[in-house]
Design an enzyme around this catalytic site. Structure first.
Site, PDB file in Angstrom:
ATOM      1  N   GLY B  43      91.988 123.645  49.600  1.00  0.00           N
ATOM      2  CA  GLY B  43      91.564 122.679  48.465  1.00  0.00           C
ATOM      3  C   GLY B  43      92.801 121.649  48.000  1.00  0.00           C
ATOM      4  O   GLY B  43      93.765 121.988  48.678  1.00  0.00           O
ATOM      5  N   GLU B 112      99.994 127.950  57.125  1.00  0.00           N
ATOM      6  CA  GLU B 112      99.010 128.574  58.335  1.00  0.00           C
ATOM      7  C   GLU B 112      97.417 128.223  57.834  1.00  0.00           C
ATOM      8  O   GLU B 112      97.268 127.928  56.611  1.00  0.00           O
ATOM      9  CB  GLU B 112      99.048 130.241  58.126  1.00  0.00           C
ATOM     10  CG  GLU B 112     100.085 130.739  58.966  1.00  0.00           C
ATOM     11  CD  GLU B 112      99.880 132.227  58.700  1.00  0.00           C
ATOM     12  OE1 GLU B 112     100.869 132.733  58.393  1.00  0.00           O
ATOM     13  OE2 GLU B 112      98.916 133.113  58.917  1.00  0.00           O
TER      14      GLU B 112
END
Lengths: 226, 226
Positions: B43, B112
């Site tokens: 996000g 990641e």
């Protein structure tokens, strides 16, 4: 403690009501700029210290006097130019109420608060007509999955009133016999053994809604197949 | 033209994927403050000159490399203290994809990007676990109304894969015979006359999904009654 409004974040409310003849929404006439005097959905900015989901009830009360209305989210409207003065994103909510249960009156921040038939809603401010369309789409989806229409009817109602409500929501006409047949299959109605009173035409039977059957249907999942 | 981020308005994405065994979501490990190093939904903030509904695709691409994912709104999360540094409201979106159709890689803004089984999702930043719960609720509602599960399966699949998928989404177990019987009634599957290849166990039949039947069911409204 003083609180300040977040000037790029607003909420708007689509309040659907039914008066046994027409599906309506609650509109206000604005008494602030921009678009002073234009029709709008009840709405406004959120306070910095206010949880987002508290804002719709506060604004609805301030603008129209309505309280105790359970609202669900329609969605977020965030196009860059939707608001004329600056970038503002709005979160829209909707609710279904029985018009006769509530008294509305324009609050300080509105010139007028009034019920307008969905089919006669004029051009409103900003993207409010688009918000209304999205709320109608949600309502039409939900009405197929749950008999939410019952929220809009008086406790005891005639089959004709129920049919009119569904016709208004879905913007269609149903065959009277077919409608009655399908309803009967659902076992959702209880005959009250009462009839309409003080009507000029032949008094029709009054029904109420069987909550137990409804709740078991909801649990299983069903389609209100009209 | 330079654009600036709106610092009180973000979006978050819940990307559901299925690898024929488990329902997973796409998570990132944050490489920015606050909560550097913690797991999160992909996000970020919205640009001042960016329509809100463009932001999820941009952030998803920047963080995970995913493109061409069709997202729907979950809802808005706007509690006063949901973000530790200041008042931030976030709009959550979700999507369903076939894991095997996509390659993911952590972008510049993430340490990641990784698929995590829904049942093993750790404590994430802010209210992201709550957002995941809301997205799961939407997914479970929708899965009863539409066979959206098919978005998560390869084009040809076994009944066992389909059953596993629904069990994963609805967090339940179905009786194998009953499941097959109910499926058969829906007429949604077409036998491809092919079987699994290169499997160590007895090869199972492969099916595909009948889009015509599906579309007519959707039009009428139906419940995927499993």
């Amino acid at each position: 403690m003083e609180d300040t409004l977040i000037d790029n974040l607003s909420i708007d409310c689509v309040i659907f009501g039914f008066d046994n003849e027409e599906l309506k929404i609650l509109c206000i006439k604005r008494n602030t700029e921009p678009d002073f005097g234009m029709m709008a959905l009840p709405g406004g900015f959120v306070y910095l210290q206010e949880d987002l989901d508290k804002a719709p009830a506060r604004r609805l009360k301030d603008l129209t006097g309505l309280t105790n209305v359970y609202m669900k989210e329609v969605g977020t409207f965030g196009n860059v130019n939707r608001y004329p003065l600056r970038r503002v994103i709005t979160i829209a909510y909707y609710a279904l109420i029985k018009i006769s249960d509530y008294v509305i009156h324009a609050g300080e921040d509105a010139q007028e608060a009034t019920w307008i038939p969905v089919k006669q809603v004029p051009q409103m401010v900003f993207d409010h007509n688009k918000i209304l369309e999205a709320a109608l789409t949600k309502l039409r989806e939900r009405v197929r999955m749950e008999p939410i229409g019952f929220n809009l009817l008086p406790e005891k109602f005639t089959i004709t009133e129920l049919q009119t409500l569904y016709e208004q929501i879905l913007d269609t006409k149903f065959d009277k016999r077919n409608f009655r047949k399908k309803l009967a299959k659902m076992n959702l109605l209880i005959d009250t053994n009462e009839k309409q009173q003080n009507v000029s035409h032949r008094a029709a039977k009054l029904y109420r809604f069987d909550k137990k059957v409804y709740e078991s249907l909801i649990k299983k999942g069903f389609v209100f197949d009209l």
